[in-house]
Enzyme design. Structure first.
Site, PDB file in Angstrom:
ATOM      1  NE  ARG A  13     -75.596 143.126  18.440  1.00  0.00           N
ATOM      2  CZ  ARG A  13     -74.413 142.693  18.027  1.00  0.00           C
ATOM      3  NH1 ARG A  13     -73.321 143.009  18.698  1.00  0.00           N
ATOM      4  NH2 ARG A  13     -74.306 141.927  16.973  1.00  0.00           N
ATOM      5  CE1 TYR A  22     -71.603 144.626  26.966  1.00  0.00           C
ATOM      6  CE2 TYR A  22     -71.582 142.237  27.176  1.00  0.00           C
ATOM      7  CZ  TYR A  22     -71.973 143.371  26.513  1.00  0.00           C
ATOM      8  OH  TYR A  22     -72.747 143.267  25.405  1.00  0.00           O
ATOM      9  CG  PHE A  35     -68.228 136.843   9.060  1.00  0.00           C
ATOM     10  CD1 PHE A  35     -69.389 136.749   8.304  1.00  0.00           C
ATOM     11  CD2 PHE A  35     -68.033 137.981   9.835  1.00  0.00           C
ATOM     12  CE1 PHE A  35     -70.338 137.762   8.328  1.00  0.00           C
ATOM     13  CE2 PHE A  35     -68.970 139.001   9.865  1.00  0.00           C
ATOM     14  CZ  PHE A  35     -70.123 138.892   9.105  1.00  0.00           C
ATOM     15  CG  ASP A  36     -64.214 138.512  11.965  1.00  0.00           C
ATOM     16  OD1 ASP A  36     -65.335 139.016  11.789  1.00  0.00           O
ATOM     17  OD2 ASP A  36     -63.886 137.965  13.028  1.00  0.00           O
ATOM     18  CB  CYS A  40     -67.765 103.211  -8.839  1.00  0.00           C
ATOM     19  SG  CYS A  40     -67.613 101.514  -9.420  1.00  0.00           S
ATOM     20  CB  SER A  67     -70.962 145.461  16.699  1.00  0.00           C
ATOM     21  OG  SER A  67     -70.055 144.402  16.559  1.00  0.00           O
ATOM     22  CG  LEU A  68     -67.081 145.273  21.280  1.00  0.00           C
ATOM     23  CD1 LEU A  68     -66.555 144.102  22.095  1.00  0.00           C
ATOM     24  CD2 LEU A  68     -66.504 146.576  21.823  1.00  0.00           C
ATOM     25  CD  GLU A  94     -72.011 138.209  24.470  1.00  0.00           C
ATOM     26  OE1 GLU A  94     -72.411 139.401  24.512  1.00  0.00           O
ATOM     27  OE2 GLU A  94     -71.712 137.622  23.419  1.00  0.00           O
ATOM     28  CG  ASP A 126     -66.846 133.557  14.421  1.00  0.00           C
ATOM     29  OD1 ASP A 126     -67.794 133.171  13.710  1.00  0.00           O
ATOM     30  OD2 ASP A 126     -66.918 133.681  15.650  1.00  0.00           O
TER      31      ASP A 126
HETATM   32  N1  LIG Z   1     -69.241 132.776  10.858  1.00  0.00           N
HETATM   33  C1  LIG Z   1     -70.195 133.556  10.397  1.00  0.00           C
HETATM   34  O1  LIG Z   1     -70.902 133.248   9.443  1.00  0.00           O
HETATM   35  C2  LIG Z   1     -70.444 134.881  11.082  1.00  0.00           C
HETATM   36  C3  LIG Z   1     -71.485 135.694  10.663  1.00  0.00           C
HETATM   37  C4  LIG Z   1     -71.694 136.880  11.334  1.00  0.00           C
HETATM   38  C5  LIG Z   1     -70.882 137.230  12.393  1.00  0.00           C
HETATM   39  N2  LIG Z   1     -69.867 136.406  12.757  1.00  0.00           N
HETATM   40  C6  LIG Z   1     -68.941 136.764  13.866  1.00  0.00           C
HETATM   41  O2  LIG Z   1     -69.519 137.644  14.728  1.00  0.00           O
HETATM   42  C7  LIG Z   1     -68.763 138.843  14.764  1.00  0.00           C
HETATM   43  C8  LIG Z   1     -69.680 140.009  14.808  1.00  0.00           C
HETATM   44  O3  LIG Z   1     -70.562 139.792  15.837  1.00  0.00           O
HETATM   45  P1  LIG Z   1     -70.959 140.936  16.779  1.00  0.00           P
HETATM   46  O4  LIG Z   1     -71.370 142.125  16.035  1.00  0.00           O
HETATM   47  O5  LIG Z   1     -71.861 140.333  17.785  1.00  0.00           O
HETATM   48  O6  LIG Z   1     -69.583 141.346  17.382  1.00  0.00           O
HETATM   49  P2  LIG Z   1     -68.675 140.574  18.327  1.00  0.00           P
HETATM   50  O7  LIG Z   1     -69.358 139.423  18.942  1.00  0.00           O
HETATM   51  O8  LIG Z   1     -67.409 140.310  17.645  1.00  0.00           O
HETATM   52  O9  LIG Z   1     -68.422 141.721  19.419  1.00  0.00           O
HETATM   53  C9  LIG Z   1     -69.441 142.529  19.995  1.00  0.00           C
HETATM   54  C10 LIG Z   1     -70.175 141.864  21.090  1.00  0.00           C
HETATM   55  O10 LIG Z   1     -69.279 141.320  22.032  1.00  0.00           O
HETATM   56  C11 LIG Z   1     -70.044 141.034  23.173  1.00  0.00           C
HETATM   57  N3  LIG Z   1     -69.180 141.071  24.372  1.00  0.00           N
HETATM   58  C12 LIG Z   1     -68.701 139.974  25.004  1.00  0.00           C
HETATM   59  N4  LIG Z   1     -67.975 140.302  26.051  1.00  0.00           N
HETATM   60  C13 LIG Z   1     -67.988 141.653  26.137  1.00  0.00           C
HETATM   61  C14 LIG Z   1     -67.398 142.567  27.045  1.00  0.00           C
HETATM   62  N5  LIG Z   1     -66.644 142.162  28.072  1.00  0.00           N
HETATM   63  N6  LIG Z   1     -67.626 143.880  26.821  1.00  0.00           N
HETATM   64  C15 LIG Z   1     -68.383 144.310  25.790  1.00  0.00           C
HETATM   65  N7  LIG Z   1     -68.949 143.479  24.901  1.00  0.00           N
HETATM   66  C16 LIG Z   1     -68.752 142.152  25.071  1.00  0.00           C
HETATM   67  C17 LIG Z   1     -71.175 141.998  23.181  1.00  0.00           C
HETATM   68  O11 LIG Z   1     -72.361 141.279  23.128  1.00  0.00           O
HETATM   69  C18 LIG Z   1     -71.018 142.770  21.912  1.00  0.00           C
HETATM   70  O12 LIG Z   1     -72.231 143.029  21.287  1.00  0.00           O
HETATM   71  C19 LIG Z   1     -67.951 138.867  13.511  1.00  0.00           C
HETATM   72  O13 LIG Z   1     -66.764 139.574  13.687  1.00  0.00           O
HETATM   73  C20 LIG Z   1     -67.753 137.387  13.264  1.00  0.00           C
HETATM   74  O14 LIG Z   1     -66.596 136.959  13.926  1.00  0.00           O
HETATM   75  C21 LIG Z   1     -69.638 135.260  12.129  1.00  0.00           C
HETATM   76 ZN   LIG Z   2     -66.345 100.272  -7.969  1.00  0.00          ZN
END
Ligand SMILES: NC(=O)c1ccc[n+]([C@@H]2O[C@H](COP(=O)([O-])OP(=O)(O)OC[C@H]3O[C@@H](n4cnc5c(N)ncnc54)[C@H](O)[C@@H]3O)[C@@H](O)[C@H]2O)c1
Ligand SMILES: [Zn+2]
Length: 663
Positions: free
Chosen positions: A132, A220, A34-35, A419, A80-81, A168, A31
């Site tokens: 979602r 939440y 990614f970020d 080899c 998202s957040l 969640e 992550d």
């Molecule tokens: N590694 C990868 O290939 C890859 C690919 C895509 C996304 N990602 C990760 O996912 C993130 C994006 O995912 P996202 O859009 O789901 O965002 P996110 O998971 O970073 O944040 C938003 C989500 O948090 C959740 N959440 C959990 N607790 C919560 C609370 N107390 N209040 C409100 N919301 C809460 C909700 O479901 C909300 O939709 C990226 O920042 C990245 O870190 C990774």
């Molecule tokens: Zn060898």
């Protein structure tokens, strides 16, 4: 690269990662990585508004509608957040909010690491649950959500007549470990982490399977018209009264200090939680203030997330081992000073190949950063050059085999060194023996890896044909050998003579000839003498056999040592030809083609393909007009989608497939 190209490249790359993450539930980068890429794209787009695109991953919620379930449009959008890994960003965010409002309070909550869900309650009853998806519409998975035992199907108290509960879905860590343990025993691919397992579980077609996963839901937010809650804090309190299970971990904070304390506390304490969190969420408490700030296209302005960095450990790179596999391929493996990382002691990490070592500029004696990324095996992601001893030199990649000293070769277009000393390089010889006795090959149970090495070191077995001239008297004097175990070895070697021709072909260990290719070759050529003489044209005329495999097969049989060994196998009485009707038990599936995709629960892919053949059907390797049936297991991805788009392929569950052959 010019800026626009870079923007386009980042968008494309991030879209692919979104697909891996949200649809396949199998991320290939962490992550954090990614970020970082997303932030880079955000920065470039801000600096160059002329390249704005409403479909950019910076603007859109990353998830997708999968179409494996009915699609439902959200009455209220799901966002998202915004997130950051830095406390300073959080400080800036709070400062900005303070500028807009005189009186502010914040609610700090745990950021549960799972998959978002929107659950509709009408007159106190759970009536619909939708993922979602892309934020606008998602997959309707009500039956799967109903299996979550902590979720009330009927509410108590003074609840609003209609509202959406947003929450969640997560999987407890213990549950995740148990599932992976079971998968390991079944020889199935392991799940990467609890988040992706929770998300994948929601997409299972069979809700009784979902029930076994032990999922949890953490609410939440409530969304709806005229709900009459004034603050986030009040809403969380009310939710408990309605019967929702809300952890008592949230905190109402007035000052930045309190918020930072909350972050610091959970950064440490999270390791004791029975479920995973990936950060904390900070929300403006007052709903009227929230409304005033509103949302961007992707996320609310009134909330932000502080994300914990995936655990990275810093440790010393002590040395590099170069491992030689049975095909002669050389892989570098790092030996590290043992270090604790995400609950396990890490001593080794993968370095993949020479190019990766160059790119990281990693040196022996360096302090390196190790991370558990998308994959299970830890990897080295960087070097702390600040503390590097200026004396230490860049790594010179080995030029000669660490085992036999032969000069290594690296063919154009190949990442790995090989080899070429096939005949007397120890790890290659032992690797071939191990491969020969392995389960999918000759399945000689009583000879494991250790016994194979022992027999080789005693000078008794040098190539696989030597197994068949072993006698009891030869083995008995060896270390830890008792009469009974020796008899077992002799018996299981004898039994292996009955293994089918295709298994033997696979067991020989011809480069690029896996189980499936071996089956195809056996079926087409019927015996080894015909295969031996096959031209490249004949070989490539077999379905799924390309030039690379054809050349490898030809090279194998051009080697006189191999031919001599095959004659010894013939003398010993092994199956060098397909025994007619060896496999087919029925013609029920005659003329029908099958493909298996996703992770299968009822049988392994090998078993499935074997069943198809036994019933006279045919296995194909890709989705096309020639495919009749796609059997889709869990987490089926692109193949399933392609089949659905084609519209001519019948899609079966594992159960439906079993029913088809058993009826
Ligand atoms: N590694 C990868 O290939 C890859 C690919 C895509 C996304 N990602 C990760 O996912 C993130 C994006 O995912 P996202 O859009 O789901 O965002 P996110 O998971 O970073 O944040 C938003 C989500 O948090 C959740 N959440 C959990 N607790 C919560 C609370 N107390 N209040 C409100 N919301 C809460 C909700 O479901 C909300 O939709 C990226 O920042 C990245 O870190 C990774
Ligand atoms: Zn060898």
């Amino acid at each position: 690269m010019d800026i626009h190209d870079r923007i386009l490249a980042l968008r494309e790359e991030l879209n692919q990662h979104n697909y891996n993450y949200y649809v396949l539930d199998r991320p290939t980068i962490s992550d954090f990585e990614f970020d970082l890429k997303l932030k880079e794209l955000q920065k470039l787009e801000t600096e160059h508004p002329e390249y704005f695109d409403a479909n950019s991953p910076t603007v859109r919620v990353g998830g997708m509608v999968t179409k494996n379930f009915p699609t439902v449009t959200h009455e209220f959008r799901m966002y998202s957040l915004d997130n950051s890994y830095s406390i300073e960003d959080i400080e800036l965010w709070i400062e900005r909010i303070r500028k807009s409002f005189e009186n502010v309070a914040f609610v700090c909550e745990l950021k549960y690491d799972g998959a978002s869900i929107s659950i509709l309650y009408e007159n106190g009853e759970l009536t619909q649950a939708v993922t979602r998806g892309d934020g606008t519409a998602g997959d309707e998975i009500t039956n799967n959500i109903r299996t979550i035992s902590s979720l009330p199907l009927k509410l108590k108290g003074d609840y609003p007549p209609k509202f959406y509960m947003r929450g969640e879905i997560t999987i407890p860590i213990a549950q995740f470990n148990a599932i992976n343990e079971e998968r390991k025993n079944k020889g199935l691919m392991l799940y990467a982490n609890p988040r992706n397992t929770a998300s994948g579980s929601l997409k299972l077609q069979d809700s009784s399977e979902v029930a076994k996963r032990g999922l949890q839901c953490f609410p939440y937010a409530f969304v709806g018209k005229q709900l009459n809650f004034k603050t986030q804090w009040e809403m969380l309190e009310k939710a408990k009264e309605f019967g929702f299970k809300i952890p008592n971990t949230s905190k109402l904070c007035k000052t930045l200090d309190e918020i930072i304390q909350f972050i610091d506390y959970w950064e440490v304490e999270r390791k004791k939680l029975p479920f995973e969190i990936d950060g904390i969420v900070i929300k403006l408490n007052d709903f009227a203030q929230q409304e005033e700030l509103g949302n961007t296209a992707k996320s609310p302005r009134w909330a932000t997330a502080y994300k914990f960095k995936a655990e990275v450990a810093e440790t010393k790179l002590l040395s590099i081992d170069y491992q030689v596999g049975r095909t002669g391929a050389v892989t570098p493996v790092a030996n590290l000073e043992p270090v604790l990382l995400a609950g396990t002691v890490v001593k080794r990490a993968s370095l993949h190949n020479e190019d990766i070592i160059r790119k990281l500029d990693v040196r022996i004696g360096d302090m390196v950063y190790v991370e558990k990324g998308g994959e299970i095996i830890p990897k080295i992601i960087g070097v702390n050059t600040d503390v590097r001893d200026p004396e230490i030199q860049a790594i010179t990649y080995i030029t000669h085999c660490p085992s036999c000293g032969t000069e290594l070769v690296r063919q154009a277009g190949e990442a790995l060194h090989y080899c070429p000393n096939e005949t007397s390089c120890q790890p290659q010889i032992i690797g071939r023996l191990e491969h020969f006795v392995s389960r999918k090959a000759m399945d000689i149970e009583s000879i494991g890896s250790e016994t194979a090495i022992l027999l080789h070191q005693a000078g008794l077995v040098n190539d696989v044909a030597d197994f068949y001239s072993l006698t009891k008297d030869q083995i008995l004097p060896l270390d830890r050998m008792a009469d009974k175990s020796v008899q077992n070895i002799i018996d299981s070697i004898e039994k292996s003579k009955q293994q089918s021709f295709d298994r033997l072909l696979y067991a020989l260990g011809i480069r690029h000839v896996g189980v499936t290719v071996a089956k195809k070759l056996a079926k087409h050529f019927k015996d080894i003498d015909r295969l031996k003489l096959a031209t490249i044209d004949e070989l490539t005329s077999v379905e799924d056999i390309g030039e690379k495999i054809a050349l490898s097969v030809q090279a194998y049989f051009a080697n006189p040592a191999h031919l001599a060994m095959i004659e010894r196998l013939r003398t010993a009485g092994l199956q060098l030809a397909l025994v007619e009707n060896q496999v087919q038990v029925s013609t029920k599936l005659a003329g029908k083609t099958f493909l298996f995709t996703g992770s299968l629960q009822r049988f392994t892919r090998d078993e499935a393909q074997e069943m198809v053949e036994q019933f006279g059907g045919k296995n194909v390797s890709g989705v096309s007009k020639n495919l009749n049936y796609l059997v889709a297991g869990e987490k089926a991805g692109s193949k399933l989608k392609k089949a659905q788009d084609l519209g001519t392929v019948e899609i079966l569950t594992e159960e439906e497939f079993l029913k088809m052959i058993n009826d």
